[in-house]
Design an enzyme around this catalytic site. Sequence first.
Site, short mmCIF file in Angstrom:
data_model
loop_
_atom_site.label_atom_id
_atom_site.label_comp_id
_atom_site.label_asym_id
_atom_site.label_seq_id
_atom_site.Cartn_x
_atom_site.Cartn_y
_atom_site.Cartn_z
N CYS A 12 0.84 -1.18 0.00
CA CYS A 12 0.00 0.00 0.00
C CYS A 12 0.89 1.25 0.00
CB CYS A 12 -0.91 -0.02 1.22
SG CYS A 12 -2.29 1.08 1.07
N CYS A 88 -4.07 -0.73 -2.78
CA CYS A 88 -4.40 0.65 -3.14
C CYS A 88 -3.98 0.89 -4.58
CB CYS A 88 -3.75 1.65 -2.19
SG CYS A 88 -1.99 1.81 -2.34
N CYS A 96 7.22 -2.21 -8.69
CA CYS A 96 7.51 -2.97 -7.47
C CYS A 96 8.84 -3.69 -7.62
CB CYS A 96 6.42 -3.99 -7.19
SG CYS A 96 4.84 -3.24 -6.75
#
Length: 164
Positions: A12, A88, A96
């Site tokens: 998140c 989110c 990532c």
Amino acid sequence: MTGRPYNVVFLCTHNSARSIMAEAIVDYVGRGKFKGFSARSQPATAPNPFALATLQRLHFPTEGLYSKNWDEFAKPGAPVMDFVITVCDNAAGEICPVWPGQPMTAHWGVEDPGELQGSDEEKSREFVRVANVLRRRIELFTSLPVEKLDRLSLQRQITGIGKQ
């Protein structure tokens, strides 16, 4: 089963509310079959107090919860993730890190309860609402026969959960 719990990391924006709540919920609901973690590229200094209060109010353990940088999971000896779930929309759009072991990924976007402007009572209600959305999705996820589904079917199932 893998001989160990399935490791699930929830990502998140600040790792202070939604991902922290998901970590605690999957630990409890997963009953030893799943182990929850949470992280973020730029974590907050601490979990949102409303998130911790909500978890306690809903009878989820909060001991040991803290905001973490996802670099923590790149260190030697870090647990290998089986599932990486963004909760989110901001985290879903970010680049990532590469997670060792090719974990399955899914996006389960949920509104940020920390963004609500209002009274403490209104904020509390919103945190409970978001926690209940996460709990429902996590209950669906942890009830999947993970060890019996092929990778493509499992991926389709966990992706679909985020749309509920």
